[in-house]
Enzyme design. Structure first.
Site, PDB file in Angstrom:
ATOM      1  N   GLU A  43     -17.733  30.427  -8.690  1.00 37.29           N
ATOM      2  CA  GLU A  43     -19.239  30.983  -8.390  1.00 37.29           C
ATOM      3  C   GLU A  43     -20.151  31.404  -9.201  1.00 37.29           C
ATOM      4  O   GLU A  43     -21.211  31.162  -9.207  1.00 37.29           O
ATOM      5  CB  GLU A  43     -19.027  31.794  -7.216  1.00 37.29           C
ATOM      6  CG  GLU A  43     -18.475  31.209  -5.829  1.00 37.29           C
ATOM      7  CD  GLU A  43     -16.862  31.201  -5.766  1.00 37.29           C
ATOM      8  OE1 GLU A  43     -16.292  31.524  -6.709  1.00 37.29           O
ATOM      9  OE2 GLU A  43     -16.496  30.837  -4.503  1.00 37.29           O
ATOM     10  N   PHE A 105     -10.576  38.946   6.822  1.00 41.30           N
ATOM     11  CA  PHE A 105     -10.131  38.178   5.685  1.00 41.30           C
ATOM     12  C   PHE A 105     -11.459  37.669   5.078  1.00 41.30           C
ATOM     13  O   PHE A 105     -12.207  37.426   5.586  1.00 41.30           O
ATOM     14  CB  PHE A 105      -9.217  36.830   6.038  1.00 41.30           C
ATOM     15  CG  PHE A 105      -8.808  36.052   4.991  1.00 41.30           C
ATOM     16  CD1 PHE A 105      -8.153  36.384   4.038  1.00 41.30           C
ATOM     17  CD2 PHE A 105      -9.342  34.915   4.895  1.00 41.30           C
ATOM     18  CE1 PHE A 105      -7.854  35.606   2.787  1.00 41.30           C
ATOM     19  CE2 PHE A 105      -9.127  33.974   3.892  1.00 41.30           C
ATOM     20  CZ  PHE A 105      -8.385  34.356   2.788  1.00 41.30           C
ATOM     21  N   GLN A 106     -11.421  37.972   3.612  1.00 43.52           N
ATOM     22  CA  GLN A 106     -12.720  37.321   2.885  1.00 43.52           C
ATOM     23  C   GLN A 106     -13.821  38.208   3.594  1.00 43.52           C
ATOM     24  O   GLN A 106     -14.960  37.398   3.207  1.00 43.52           O
ATOM     25  CB  GLN A 106     -12.741  35.972   2.772  1.00 43.52           C
ATOM     26  CG  GLN A 106     -11.638  35.339   2.056  1.00 43.52           C
ATOM     27  CD  GLN A 106     -11.812  34.018   1.615  1.00 43.52           C
ATOM     28  OE1 GLN A 106     -12.680  33.225   2.263  1.00 43.52           O
ATOM     29  NE2 GLN A 106     -11.402  33.300   0.441  1.00 43.52           N
ATOM     30  N   LYS A 155     -20.703  33.474  10.064  1.00 44.62           N
ATOM     31  CA  LYS A 155     -20.200  32.027  10.443  1.00 44.62           C
ATOM     32  C   LYS A 155     -20.458  31.856  11.726  1.00 44.62           C
ATOM     33  O   LYS A 155     -21.023  30.796  12.355  1.00 44.62           O
ATOM     34  CB  LYS A 155     -18.570  32.290  10.240  1.00 44.62           C
ATOM     35  CG  LYS A 155     -18.038  30.745  10.354  1.00 44.62           C
ATOM     36  CD  LYS A 155     -16.775  30.667  10.044  1.00 44.62           C
ATOM     37  CE  LYS A 155     -16.261  29.137   9.984  1.00 44.62           C
ATOM     38  NZ  LYS A 155     -14.596  29.031   9.603  1.00 44.62           N
ATOM     39  N   MET A 473     -20.609  38.951 -32.952  1.00 49.35           N
ATOM     40  CA  MET A 473     -21.488  40.175 -33.074  1.00 49.35           C
ATOM     41  C   MET A 473     -20.943  41.410 -33.051  1.00 49.35           C
ATOM     42  O   MET A 473     -21.227  42.364 -33.714  1.00 49.35           O
ATOM     43  CB  MET A 473     -22.356  39.925 -31.809  1.00 49.35           C
ATOM     44  CG  MET A 473     -23.724  40.833 -31.661  1.00 49.35           C
ATOM     45  SD  MET A 473     -24.668  40.550 -33.370  1.00 49.35           S
ATOM     46  CE  MET A 473     -25.912  39.393 -32.881  1.00 49.35           C
TER      47      MET A 473
END
Lengths: 575, 187
Positions: A43, A105-106, A155, A473
């Protein structure tokens, strides 16, 4: 309904990754062929790809992720977009409303987590409000100072049917930042421009965000007045690098002449930049003898870091239009005598030739690699992305940008792993163009999974890795500031980048001999498909010029020689 | 001191200059912020203060316009003039914020808060507490043979003064609402 809202907002591409809490939206995408969906591999990649898309088109990038880890993975990309003012709309799935707060969940508190890293965000609990909220999200993301917004959609809200409203019917929020600057203040600024002996335009990403008209107006203003112009990292391309008033980038690794001119000017005209700490160096000694004008659409940018004399809140394009009109109406006056002396001084600074480096015929110098890349790709319809580090600064120094929207880099947040997914977003928007990601070996590894995305969609992105087997760097700072104690700044167990490219279905090229460099670059350009170019460069090269942190513009380190002297005189910190 | 002239105040481990470049006088300002009363709006405002390191001395919030769903947040904050200006600009650019008023600079204003004090005392101290409460026009809202709960309304200074007086007399618990403020005059 979500897909309809996106289509009505003119969205043609969505970068996303499916999961349990966004399945209804993915089902809509499956049944409606109106929107192209690019399946990323992580993502974070979706968010950076959307940034690349947005930055190279001026349109908002759209991201679709699932709840919980889908949203949290996107957070770095969202924060990056906030820091660099990139318009982005993130749609995230959420567990059903009746399960919110139950540690389902999630489940993650996505609006809570993203509150500080978005311009605004919404949790939609009612399907009837969904379309209107998405339309408002686009409005907020793209108006005023652009930025990322997030709409969290449970959802059950996705499943339920509700009333769709079109963009023009959607309830208008009160958010409407003003774009016209105060005419009196603009007139005062113009008056100061007429008499200034040592003026300079200091421009930033705001010019690019304002649109192509702003860049055009800026060019016209610069040519008409004959003032020198420098730009931040984010603003490269607004004024062409080949323009005769161009001093190059300013800042910590900016050009000597640009920084000296900023330090010595008597009138600084900040156009859409924000006095970032990489630019100002030590605040107390920042351009001590100048009057300062600041054009910015975000009132909170004004006087945040540097106190200015001519604060102008408004959109760069609108303000420049007014300023140019007023300047013309007042008789196109400039201080010719002063300007001539000023340019003579600037030419002395330019003669120092601060980007000089010692080339080698044994090993590829990173600066040389970029000079060759510039020479061989200059005429192409070209877009450049970068990762973050030395290679990024060298790319900014050695590549020339003639137009806005051609340069995609993570400026404010400095996100390693930005470049590869950003290049994918750019290539999606410009399928026929040459898209190159100038990368370092360490940055590249941070999101290399997106090679799979490039492969899947036949996106011929060119990954130009300047491989020094170091976090260059970090290594440079450790050399200069931490007594050459190189704590964890080298890359062990690097993959074979050629095989890596092949494993993902692309082409790998390795080059280590300067004599082979041109051929390798040409081979990279000509290959029709994703390429990883593993360019083995000098491992210990430092990026100069450099303003050490906390120092003013006029105490720059110009190269290894000056550093070695510096080390010799003290040693307390360095040895 | 070093090749890179790292100044005092910078950390040895960092090249950043950590000194405050604008150390100035700290001022106290009362801000009235009118916002959409939507979910999370208070968290947004508070998050701005904590995220950017601003101070909150006092904060009150309630919906003041039920039909328009507007809430008024009154914040007492401290900082240098530059920081105060920055706080106002940062608040002003938030999407749900309609208006930011700096009551400290926008002409005269009235500020009031309500406080409850529980004082546990017997004998002479108990009588003294009651006498002082009378002077401060505090109301007794609960009483037992060993305690009072006083209710005081007024400016912050008055509340502080009353608390200072009650402390040696047996002050055991305090609850304060924080400041509510409005500009004076017809507008």
């Amino acid at each position: 309904m979500v897909v309809q809202a996106l289509k009505d907002q003119g969205v043609d591409v969505v970068f996303g990754y499916p999961g349990g809490a966004v399945l209804p939206i993915y089902d809509e995408i499956f049944q409606d062929q109106g929107i192209k969906h690019i399946l990323v591999r992580h993502e974070q990649g979706a968010a950076h790809a959307a940034e690349g898309y947005a930055r190279s088109t001026g349109k908002p990038g759209v991201v679709l992720v699932t709840s919980g880890p889908g949203a949290t993975n996107a957070v770095t990309g969202i924060t990056d977009a906030l820091m660099d003012s990139i318009p982005m709309v993130v749609l995230s799935g959420q567990v059903p409303t009746f399960m919110i707060g139950s540690d389902a969940f999630q489940e993650a508190d996505t609006v809570g987590i993203t509150r500080p890293c978005t311009k605004h965000n919404w949790l939609v609990k009612d399907t009837d409000a969904l379309a209107g909220t998405i339309h408002e999200a686009f409005h907020v993301a793209t108006s005023g100072r652009p930025g990322p917004v997030l709409v969290d959609i449970p959802k059950d809200v996705q499943f339920a049917s509700g009333t769709y409203v079109e963009p023009r019917e959607a309830p208008q929020g009160h958010y409407n930042p003003r774009v016209k600057g105060d005419i009196e203040m603009i007139t005062e600024m113009v008056a100061a421009m007429e008499t200034a002996e040592r003026p300079i335009f200091y421009t930033g990403g705001g010019v690019i965000n304002s649109g192509n008209v702003a860049s055009q107006l800026l060019r016209e203003f610069v040519e008409a007045t004959g003032f020198p112009i420098t730009s931040t990292l984010m603003g490269l391309g607004a004024y062409p690098a080949s323009g005769k008033h161009w001093l190059g980038m300013l800042g910590m690794h900016g050009l000597y002449e640009a920084n000296m001119a900023m330090h010595g000017c008597d009138l600084m005209i900040n156009v859409g930049a924000r006095f970032d700490d990489r630019i100002t160096g030590r605040i107390a000694d920042f351009s001590p003898h100048s009057a300062k004008a600041h054009i910015d659409i975000d009132p909170s940018s004004i006087n945040k870091v540097i106190h200015v004399d001519y604060p102008i809140i408004g959109d760069v394009g609108h303000v420049l239009e007014d300023a140019l009109r007023i300047w013309k109406a007042r008789g196109r006056k400039v201080n010719k005598e002063g300007l001539a002396k000023w340019w003579a001084q600037i030419e002395e600074w330019q003669a120092i030739n601060c980007l000089t480096f010692k080339n080698s015929d044994q090993i590829i110098k990173p600066q040389h690699a970029l000079q060759r890349l510039e020479a061989l790709t200059k005429g192409h319809d070209r877009y450049i992305c970068t990762e973050v580090g030395q290679h990024q600064m060298w790319a900014a120094q050695f590549l020339g940008f003639e137009d806005p929207h051609r340069w995609m880099t993570s400026g404010g947040l400095g996100t390693m792993g930005y470049g590869l997914p950003a290049s994918i977003g750019v290539q999606v928007a410009h399928p026929e163009s040459l898209v190159i990601n100038v990368a370092g070996d360490a940055s590249f590894l941070m999101n290399l999974q997106e090679l799979g995305t490039a492969s899947q969609y036949d996106l011929p992105v060119k990954q130009f890795i300047m491989n020094n087997e170091r976090l260059g760097m970090v290594r440079q700072w450790q050399e200069l500031l931490h007594g050459e104690r190189y704590s964890h700044s080298w890359s062990e167990a690097l993959p074979d980048f050629v095989k890596l490219a092949e494993a993902f279905g692309g082409k790998g090229i390795q080059v280590s001999d300067p004599a082979d460099l041109d051929d390798a670059i040409m081979e990279m350009i000509r290959y029709d498909g994703p390429v990883i170019m593993d360019c083995l460069v000098e491992k210990h090269e430092n990026c100069f010029p450099m303003i050490p942190s906390g120092e003013p513009h006029n105490s720059m380190l110009l190269g290894d020689a000056s550093t070695q002297d510096a080390i010799g005189t003290t040693g307390a910190v360095l040895v | 001191m070093s090749a890179l002239k790292i100044k005092k105040g910078s950390s040895k481990h960092s090249a950043y200059d950590l000194r405050n470049p604008n150390a100035e006088i700290i001022e106290t300002h009362t801000l009235a912020v009118v916002v959409d009363n939507e979910a999370g709006v208070l968290a947004r405002v508070i998050g701005l203060f904590s995220g950017r390191g601003y101070n909150i001395e006092s904060l009150t919030v309630a919906e003041v316009d039920h039909t328009g769903h507007r809430s008024r947040i009154t914040i007492v904050t401290t900082g240098t003039p530059q920081v105060i200006e920055q706080i106002k600009a940062q608040l002003g650019r938030m999407v749900p914020v309609h208006r930011v008023q700096d009551l400290t600079v926008e002409g005269p204003s009235v500020e009031r808060e309500l406080a409850l004090f529980k004082v546990s005392a017997t004998g002479e101290k108990r009588l003294e507490a009651l006498r002082l409460a009378d002077i401060f026009r505090a109301n007794v809202v609960d009483s037992t043979l060993e305690s009072f709960v006083f209710s005081v309304a007024g400016a912050t200074e008055k509340i502080e003064a009353f608390a200072d007086l009650m402390r040696p007399l047996g002050l055991i618990e305090t609850a304060r609402t924080g400041v509510a403020a409005l500009t004076r005059g017809p507008e």
